[in-house]
Motif scaffolding. Structure first.
Motif, PDB file in Angstrom:
ATOM      1  N   THR A 290       0.842  -1.194   0.000  1.00  0.00           N
ATOM      2  CA  THR A 290       0.000   0.000   0.000  1.00  0.00           C
ATOM      3  C   THR A 290       0.879   1.247   0.000  1.00  0.00           C
ATOM      4  O   THR A 290       2.080   1.183   0.304  1.00  0.00           O
ATOM      5  N   GLU A 291       0.275   2.370  -0.340  1.00  0.00           N
ATOM      6  CA  GLU A 291       1.025   3.627  -0.323  1.00  0.00           C
ATOM      7  C   GLU A 291       1.533   3.949   1.078  1.00  0.00           C
ATOM      8  O   GLU A 291       2.626   4.501   1.242  1.00  0.00           O
ATOM      9  N   LYS A 292       0.747   3.579   2.088  1.00  0.00           N
ATOM     10  CA  LYS A 292       1.144   3.845   3.470  1.00  0.00           C
ATOM     11  C   LYS A 292       2.396   3.059   3.838  1.00  0.00           C
ATOM     12  O   LYS A 292       3.276   3.559   4.541  1.00  0.00           O
ATOM     13  N   TYR A 323       0.110  -0.005  -6.619  1.00  0.00           N
ATOM     14  CA  TYR A 323      -0.241  -0.136  -5.213  1.00  0.00           C
ATOM     15  C   TYR A 323      -1.491  -1.001  -5.056  1.00  0.00           C
ATOM     16  O   TYR A 323      -2.264  -1.180  -5.998  1.00  0.00           O
ATOM     17  N   CYS A 325      -4.899  -1.809  -2.264  1.00  0.00           N
ATOM     18  CA  CYS A 325      -5.709  -1.160  -1.231  1.00  0.00           C
ATOM     19  C   CYS A 325      -6.361  -2.218  -0.353  1.00  0.00           C
ATOM     20  O   CYS A 325      -6.851  -3.236  -0.854  1.00  0.00           O
ATOM     21  N   GLY A 326      -6.405  -1.968   0.949  1.00  0.00           N
ATOM     22  CA  GLY A 326      -7.099  -2.863   1.857  1.00  0.00           C
ATOM     23  C   GLY A 326      -6.551  -4.278   1.861  1.00  0.00           C
ATOM     24  O   GLY A 326      -5.392  -4.525   1.532  1.00  0.00           O
TER      25      GLY A 326
END
Length: 377
Positions: A290-292, A323, A325-326
């Protein structure tokens, strides 16, 4: 071989017409596949005058037979690293104070035997992704050994673009037993630092973008064989240590968090050596981050891409990023796959998998109920 015979590896018969190919990785560039392919096709390579190095010392002491048969003989990282560790270049003597150093000395003797066995016009092939990460003094020692034996050297390395490398290493760390990817950002582990060191010792080293190797019809192993002059269409390509799907990696990460390993890079306590292969039955989304997850490493990625562009070329840099997500979503296709996994894993691991699908897994309601029903049996 006696300790005072240490000069033998570097003072044998003139080898001016022989050569060595050193494949040094880098890490996460299909080195395992290249090694397995070369090792299992030794006879074919021999017809082209290429001898895949053999290091047999210590194999009988391996505790895990599976690794001995499929990995140990093919990967030259451990033999070369141990061999160079056993030699004190400052004093020009072998060091055999303990069993590790004695084993390394045996490997040094086997390196001599591999060199001495070459006939004019023949090539010795050595492959180990950890060779490129050796300290400068050990890499210089390796070059010195071949220089003194009058063996021409060709050094080949594949380089993965920084973001792709980060994602691949992230998955590898989870496969090794961590609950989440953990990248060591110390500069000595950066590819640019390793490349600069190698260039300083082997000025003619060849660096190849991993993206180019992946586009080869026979993959990276096929590209490597073609590069060294062995037609890949005459060998059986071996695929080893392939990526797992995102579903499998996230499930493994959860298992590692609930059943942590006793060491930082070891399997979870209840994961048997054969259990890990069961997760290859799972198919699904391509693994990603993820981007985080990437935020703490943006400076590293920017600096690496800049250095690659200025010193190796634009083809070595990241062209885009993908990327996720989740959490990964499980689907009906995974139901029979999960049944196969459950049949093979240790009962304590089975319980953790049940817990994962009870509290964390993302799946359509019908699929989720079906999966929980299987796990309750």
């Amino acid at each position: 071989m006696r300790d005072d015979d240490i000069e033998a590896p570097i003072s044998g018969a003139l080898k001016s017409e022989t050569s060595v190919i050193l494949h040094m990785g880098l890490n996460k560039t299909a080195s395992s596949s290249i090694q397995a392919t070369a090792h299992s096709n030794r006879g074919v390579l021999k017809r082209y005058g290429i001898h895949y190095a053999r290091f047999a010392a210590g194999q009988e002491k391996m505790l895990i037979r599976l690794l001995q048969k499929r990995w140990w003989a093919a990967n030259h990282s451990v033999p070369l690293v141990r061999a160079l560790e056993s030699f004190d270049s400052s004093k020009n003597v072998a060091v055999t104070n303990n069993s590790r150093q004695k084993l390394g000395f045996s490997y040094l003797g086997e390196l001599k035997n591999n060199i001495d066995a070459l006939k004019p016009g023949e090539t010795l092939l050595i492959s180990g992704e950890s060779i490129g990460t050796l300290p400068e003094d050990k890499l210089r020692l390796l070059k010195w050994i071949f220089d003194e034996a009058k063996v021409r050297q060709r050094v080949i390395l594949y380089v993965r673009a920084p973001f792709e490398f980060f994602v691949s290493l992230n998955q590898q760390h989870i496969k090794l037993g961590l609950s989440k990817g953990l990248y060591c950002s110390h500069r000595k582990f950066w590819a640019s630092e390793q490349i600069k060191q190698i260039q300083g010792i082997f000025p003619t080293a060849e660096f190849i973008p991993f993206a180019v190797a992946k586009r080869h019809p026979d993959g990276p192993a096929g590209h490597f064989l073609e590069t060294i002059g062995a037609p890949p269409d005459q060998v059986r390509i071996r695929k080893v240590n392939e990526s797992l799907c995102r579903q499998a990696v996230e499930l493994l990460a959860y298992i590692n968090s609930r059943d942590p390993a006793e060491t930082i890079t070891g399997m979870s306590r209840n994961m048997r050596p054969g259990d890990f292969s069961a997760f290859r039955y799972l198919t699904g989304e391509r693994y990603g981050v993820t981007e985080k997850e990437i935020e703490p490493f943006e400076d590293y990625l920017a600096e690496q891409n800049k250095w690659f562009r200025e010193n190796l070329g634009d083809e070595f840099t990241d062209k885009s990023r993908r990327y996720v997500c989740g959490e990964a979503t499980w689907c009906a296709r995974n139901i029979p796959e999960l049944k196969k996994v459950l049949k093979r894993v240790n009962p304590p691991i089975r319980k953790i998998i049940a817990e994962y699908f009870e509290h964390k897994a993302v799946a359509p309601r019908a699929v989720s109920q079906n999966l929980r029903g299987i796990l309750r049996r």
